[in-house]
Design an enzyme around this catalytic site. Sequence first.
Site, short mmCIF file in Angstrom:
data_model
loop_
_atom_site.label_atom_id
_atom_site.label_comp_id
_atom_site.label_asym_id
_atom_site.label_seq_id
_atom_site.Cartn_x
_atom_site.Cartn_y
_atom_site.Cartn_z
N ASP A 57 0.86 -1.19 0.00
CA ASP A 57 0.00 0.00 0.00
C ASP A 57 0.90 1.24 0.00
O ASP A 57 1.97 1.21 -0.60
CB ASP A 57 -0.93 -0.03 1.22
N HIS A 91 -3.57 5.96 3.62
CA HIS A 91 -4.32 4.79 3.20
C HIS A 91 -3.76 3.50 3.81
O HIS A 91 -4.49 2.71 4.42
CB HIS A 91 -4.32 4.70 1.67
N ASN A 183 -14.60 0.37 -6.39
CA ASN A 183 -15.56 1.38 -5.93
C ASN A 183 -16.27 2.07 -7.09
O ASN A 183 -15.65 2.50 -8.06
CB ASN A 183 -14.84 2.45 -5.10
N SER A 246 -11.85 -0.83 0.07
CA SER A 246 -10.53 -0.98 0.70
C SER A 246 -10.69 -1.37 2.15
O SER A 246 -10.04 -2.29 2.65
CB SER A 246 -9.75 0.33 0.61
#
Length: 369
Positions: A57, A91, A183, A246
């Site tokens: 990430d 994130h 998404n 996520s």
Amino acid sequence: MVVLLLGGAATSNRGSGGTSTEPADQIRADQWHLRYLRSSYANTISRGDGVIVAVPDTGVAPHPDLRSNLLAGTSIIPGVPGDGRSDENSHGTAMAGLIAAHGQLHDKGALGIAPGARILPIKTSDAENIGQPDDLAAGINFAISQHADVISISSSGATSPELVRAIRNAIAADIVIVAAAGNSPEDSYVGYPATEDGVIAVGGTDRNGQHAAISVSGPEVDVVAPAVDIYSTSFGGKYSKGTGTSSATAIVAGAAALIRSKYPHLPAEEVAHRLTATAVDKGPPGRDDQYGYGVIDLVAALTADVPPLGFESTGVTAPAPTAAAPRSGGDDGTVRGFATLGVLLAAGGGYLIWRRRRRADDPPPRESR
């Protein structure tokens, strides 16, 4: 230039979210998904001890609620050295917190689904939350080399031959891989690596357990988890609030860590099978494109009598609500693992591959509560 965009959570460029100003003594109350999933009860059975969850990430900052579970990882980003324990986006820190945050004394701070698990941070995306498929591939290869038990990929997007090869190598290495479905409206279909067979594709639900509007639907979706207004850790010792698949992915990765800790000898495909077989059915009866097999049930996944893949009988026997929590330790998993192996050998050495979609004659999923 082909880029891999990571989806929906704090300060991400996909979904919605941002840094929260909630104090440490308030954040636990805001983590509604913990109560919804009965995580406190699940943690009396398993806390994820001994399990390593790799998080490719934006890196993971050493948040006070998380740092004791944070290993030294690596940075794959060219020109950005380091051990993965930094995050300029938030994130990655938010995802790691959802998986394994241990919180602080007196129930302060954020708590993850598997607070006994350890996080292997791998920086594969930059401060803008954008990364290359080949960098993600390199991150996955690093996770394999470090003997990760679970890889949590809160991303959905483009692919490359190197990424496909890395994902398949991880599957061959008996690693549970969990990936975001994607998404809406940015995504119109389930993206890679969630589309790869053997990867657990995760969609999202809202506070009421209904399909989250932001969650992409498709035949690849396996399970769903909370994805709306999800609070977690952030950089600078702060907290985050995000919406997107996520977050749901990180929550499911935490669930996989709980199972791998309680049943350490259970193969990765059987871990995935436990999650799908014990999921609470939503929407039309049976598997559907919005919910997959249903909403994950942490307690049932840890305690239900789940026949091994390929040997299902009449369905899954879930524990009674008043049943005492079984002792953690993995003995049941050892017995089940060897029993499965014995049946396979007796059958002539057949090789089971986890099936994304069940056959028509497979037992029905659990019914909605």
